[in-house]
Motif scaffolding. Sequence first.
Motif, PDB file in Angstrom:
ATOM      1  N   ILE A 528       0.835  -1.200   0.000  1.00 25.62           N
ATOM      2  CA  ILE A 528       0.000   0.000   0.000  1.00 25.62           C
ATOM      3  C   ILE A 528       0.871   1.252   0.000  1.00 25.62           C
ATOM      4  O   ILE A 528       0.564   2.241  -0.676  1.00 25.62           O
ATOM      5  N   SER A 529       1.989   1.216   0.735  1.00 27.02           N
ATOM      6  CA  SER A 529       2.865   2.393   0.765  1.00 27.02           C
ATOM      7  C   SER A 529       3.397   2.716  -0.623  1.00 27.02           C
ATOM      8  O   SER A 529       3.591   3.892  -0.959  1.00 27.02           O
ATOM      9  N   ALA A 530       3.621   1.683  -1.445  1.00 25.55           N
ATOM     10  CA  ALA A 530       4.058   1.913  -2.823  1.00 25.55           C
ATOM     11  C   ALA A 530       2.973   2.635  -3.616  1.00 25.55           C
ATOM     12  O   ALA A 530       3.248   3.558  -4.389  1.00 25.55           O
ATOM     13  N   GLU A 531       1.734   2.215  -3.419  1.00 25.28           N
ATOM     14  CA  GLU A 531       0.619   2.870  -4.100  1.00 25.28           C
ATOM     15  C   GLU A 531       0.447   4.312  -3.631  1.00 25.28           C
ATOM     16  O   GLU A 531       0.086   5.192  -4.426  1.00 25.28           O
ATOM     17  N   LEU A 532       0.738   4.574  -2.360  1.00 20.79           N
ATOM     18  CA  LEU A 532       0.618   5.937  -1.844  1.00 20.79           C
ATOM     19  C   LEU A 532       1.636   6.869  -2.493  1.00 20.79           C
ATOM     20  O   LEU A 532       1.390   8.076  -2.612  1.00 20.79           O
ATOM     21  N   VAL A 533       2.780   6.335  -2.895  1.00 17.92           N
ATOM     22  CA  VAL A 533       3.744   7.154  -3.633  1.00 17.92           C
ATOM     23  C   VAL A 533       3.135   7.609  -4.956  1.00 17.92           C
ATOM     24  O   VAL A 533       3.233   8.783  -5.337  1.00 17.92           O
ATOM     25  N   VAL A 534       2.483   6.680  -5.649  1.00 19.43           N
ATOM     26  CA  VAL A 534       1.834   7.030  -6.913  1.00 19.43           C
ATOM     27  C   VAL A 534       0.738   8.063  -6.673  1.00 19.43           C
ATOM     28  O   VAL A 534       0.614   9.053  -7.415  1.00 19.43           O
ATOM     29  N   LYS A 535      -0.062   7.874  -5.638  1.00 23.14           N
ATOM     30  CA  LYS A 535      -1.122   8.830  -5.337  1.00 23.14           C
ATOM     31  C   LYS A 535      -0.540  10.209  -5.037  1.00 23.14           C
ATOM     32  O   LYS A 535      -1.086  11.237  -5.461  1.00 23.14           O
ATOM     33  N   LYS A 536       0.560  10.237  -4.309  1.00 22.73           N
ATOM     34  CA  LYS A 536       1.194  11.509  -3.973  1.00 22.73           C
ATOM     35  C   LYS A 536       1.654  12.223  -5.241  1.00 22.73           C
ATOM     36  O   LYS A 536       1.436  13.435  -5.403  1.00 22.73           O
ATOM     37  N   LEU A 537       2.287  11.491  -6.137  1.00 19.13           N
ATOM     38  CA  LEU A 537       2.793  12.107  -7.364  1.00 19.13           C
ATOM     39  C   LEU A 537       1.660  12.550  -8.293  1.00 19.13           C
ATOM     40  O   LEU A 537       1.791  13.538  -9.022  1.00 19.13           O
ATOM     41  N   ARG A 538       0.553  11.830  -8.250  1.00 19.81           N
ATOM     42  CA  ARG A 538      -0.606  12.208  -9.065  1.00 19.81           C
ATOM     43  C   ARG A 538      -1.386  13.371  -8.458  1.00 19.81           C
ATOM     44  O   ARG A 538      -2.198  14.000  -9.137  1.00 19.81           O
ATOM     45  N   GLY A 539      -1.172  13.624  -7.154  1.00 16.67           N
ATOM     46  CA  GLY A 539      -2.018  14.595  -6.466  1.00 16.67           C
ATOM     47  C   GLY A 539      -3.370  14.029  -6.124  1.00 16.67           C
ATOM     48  O   GLY A 539      -4.325  14.771  -5.875  1.00 16.67           O
ATOM     49  N   GLU A 540      -3.452  12.689  -6.051  1.00 11.86           N
ATOM     50  CA  GLU A 540      -4.701  11.983  -5.723  1.00 11.86           C
ATOM     51  C   GLU A 540      -4.852  11.948  -4.211  1.00 11.86           C
ATOM     52  O   GLU A 540      -4.030  11.369  -3.504  1.00 11.86           O
ATOM     53  N   ARG A 541      -5.918  12.575  -3.687  1.00 13.12           N
ATOM     54  CA  ARG A 541      -6.055  12.750  -2.245  1.00 13.12           C
ATOM     55  C   ARG A 541      -7.192  11.952  -1.623  1.00 13.12           C
ATOM     56  O   ARG A 541      -7.539  12.167  -0.457  1.00 13.12           O
ATOM     57  N   SER A 542      -7.766  11.048  -2.339  1.00 13.97           N
ATOM     58  CA  SER A 542      -8.852  10.249  -1.774  1.00 13.97           C
ATOM     59  C   SER A 542      -8.288   9.233  -0.786  1.00 13.97           C
ATOM     60  O   SER A 542      -7.089   8.981  -0.748  1.00 13.97           O
ATOM     61  N   GLY A 543      -9.169   8.649  -0.005  1.00 16.30           N
ATOM     62  CA  GLY A 543      -8.745   7.631   0.944  1.00 16.30           C
ATOM     63  C   GLY A 543      -8.937   6.216   0.430  1.00 16.30           C
ATOM     64  O   GLY A 543      -8.731   5.256   1.177  1.00 16.30           O
ATOM     65  N   SER A 544      -9.303   6.077  -0.824  1.00 18.21           N
ATOM     66  CA  SER A 544      -9.602   4.755  -1.377  1.00 18.21           C
ATOM     67  C   SER A 544      -8.492   4.287  -2.313  1.00 18.21           C
ATOM     68  O   SER A 544      -7.696   5.089  -2.804  1.00 18.21           O
ATOM     69  N   PRO A 545      -8.422   2.981  -2.579  1.00 12.57           N
ATOM     70  CA  PRO A 545      -7.399   2.466  -3.487  1.00 12.57           C
ATOM     71  C   PRO A 545      -7.589   3.012  -4.902  1.00 12.57           C
ATOM     72  O   PRO A 545      -8.687   3.404  -5.305  1.00 12.57           O
ATOM     73  N   LEU A 546      -6.484   3.029  -5.661  1.00 13.98           N
ATOM     74  CA  LEU A 546      -6.550   3.430  -7.066  1.00 13.98           C
ATOM     75  C   LEU A 546      -7.316   2.399  -7.866  1.00 13.98           C
ATOM     76  O   LEU A 546      -7.357   1.212  -7.499  1.00 13.98           O
ATOM     77  N   LYS A 547      -7.905   2.827  -8.954  1.00  9.92           N
ATOM     78  CA  LYS A 547      -8.598   1.891  -9.829  1.00  9.92           C
ATOM     79  C   LYS A 547      -7.583   1.103 -10.640  1.00  9.92           C
ATOM     80  O   LYS A 547      -6.576   1.634 -11.084  1.00  9.92           O
ATOM     81  N   ALA A 548      -7.836  -0.172 -10.835  1.00  8.48           N
ATOM     82  CA  ALA A 548      -6.926  -1.043 -11.572  1.00  8.48           C
ATOM     83  C   ALA A 548      -7.500  -1.360 -12.944  1.00  8.48           C
ATOM     84  O   ALA A 548      -8.723  -1.419 -13.110  1.00  8.48           O
ATOM     85  N   PRO A 549      -6.629  -1.612 -13.944  1.00  6.45           N
ATOM     86  CA  PRO A 549      -5.167  -1.432 -13.867  1.00  6.45           C
ATOM     87  C   PRO A 549      -4.790   0.013 -14.089  1.00  6.45           C
ATOM     88  O   PRO A 549      -5.591   0.817 -14.549  1.00  6.45           O
ATOM     89  N   LEU A 550      -3.511   0.317 -13.720  1.00  6.01           N
ATOM     90  CA  LEU A 550      -3.010   1.674 -13.932  1.00  6.01           C
ATOM     91  C   LEU A 550      -2.937   1.963 -15.419  1.00  6.01           C
ATOM     92  O   LEU A 550      -2.687   1.087 -16.215  1.00  6.01           O
TER      93      LEU A 550
END
Length: 550
Positions: A528-550
């Motif tokens: 999950i911490s790896a996914e949070l890096v992607v969210k941070k770089l995207r500026g994605e601020r939701s509390g839910s997982p990213l939609k798959a696939p990237l």
Amino acid sequence: MSHTLNVQARVPIGGRRGNNQAGRASATVIGGGIAGLATAALLGREGYAVTLLEASDQLGGRAGTWEADGYRFDTGPSWYLMPEVFDHFFRLLGTSSAEQLELQRLDPGYRVFAEGSESPIDVVADFEGNVALFDSIEAGAGEALRRYVASASDAYELAIGRFLYNTFDDPRSLIGVDVLRRGPAIARLGTRSLSDLIETHVSDPRLQQVLGYPAVFLGSSPFEVPSLYHLMSHLDLADGVYYPLGGFSTVIERIAALAVAEGVEVRTGARVTEITTAARPRRFGRARGVAHRATGVSYTDASGAVHSVESDVVVSAADLHFTETQLVPEGLRSYPEEWWDERNPGPGAVLVMLGVRGSLPELSHHNLFFTENWADNFSAIYGTPSFIPEPASIYVCRPSATDGSAAPVDHENLFVLVPVPADPGIGAGGLGRGGAAQVERAADAAIQQIASWAGIPDLAQRIVLRRTVGPADFATDLNAWRGGALGPAHTLRQSAFFRGRNASSRIDGLLYAGGSTIPGIGLPMCLISAELVVKKLRGERSGSPLKAPL
């Protein structure tokens, strides 16, 4: 010199390989444990040109492997929990857990040996079976277990949807009908200890320990973690416990292969010595002055030669304390040494890897040995002064019960974890009896305890291979803060938004992943911490997982 790793990828149908096309943004990832590999793979999928640097010649970090004389030992994590987190991660990369891993559900999930009890108890794969087990030990405990796990499952659902996948950059991400509906209950769960909650459900000490032991996975004790973490009991009692055939090194190999398939360049034997930065003036807005940005890293290879890698983004999946106090310039540290002075590093550990002649049917795949006075064990580890308790509440893994490739024919593989204070002064381990005196004494005591409690009187005489690891090894090999085995404990002030954040507040373009940042300890949390890096770089601020696939 450093080595560039070539991993044979199992590329999913319809998947794609990354490349190093000119003009793409670049990223350097520090650390080749599961968090670093997962971050690199996701960034490659995002389109970054990624270089991963690992100081050791072997990938895996805490999730390492050691092989000798036909035995294969996982040297770290051995519980496969939260399978939906693994499923989600693999889906982000266009594949699945089923395609990448061969999972086996364990039944029993684990066996419990309690001091003073005549026979062990088995926690089984079937929830109704566990309800019956609790009832057989304490009248009414089965229905109490239903209520407890129903509450745990509800809390787990909320955590997955709101908290675990949250960078905590936007307070609005924590607000919603689901949170408001549970608000009073969450408040109560956050202000009492896990042990207090458990005592309102069951009174038998063994059942209390079954419900309380997941606190150890969080680097703490049931007397210290908030009762909100009773959500962990959803995992082993409702979801079940799994094992990836081939061991946890297989998980690392698969994620490494997927990273390479996304174009990641993996260099082992590359020890990062500095995160390089550059200053530039801020001319607009309120924050006028000088801004600093990560520009790459410097590292040394095995021969001592110095190299540099320039990149637009740097992600450190190394220990956060090490990153901030050793790799970041002193004036630019978000978490300087004084920030750590009142932090809890979690437990240390003495690991004992044993090759044993003959079979050990007395033990299951996972085995928990609980002392009668459990609270004293935790006081010994976390108190002042701290010391190694004897007897200790220990964990014993017998992977050869499930996986024939873990040991030679007619032999068994045992991995023993003895919780100890996080103190490198306890010493390092070694082959045979070559470790520090305190480490080897703890190993001897654990072997004697297993022999006595599990009814294997000749266990010590049947050991043909022995290796120990101590807190000094964690400090030296993994740069672990104070030699901790897991990472900072999940106490209330070290959980969620109180934990170390995943981006530097002083250096733009420097982010963090792994067990010492959000969301926390364990393989699923690292994914999950790896996914949070992607969210941070995207500026994605939701509390839910990213939609798959990237």
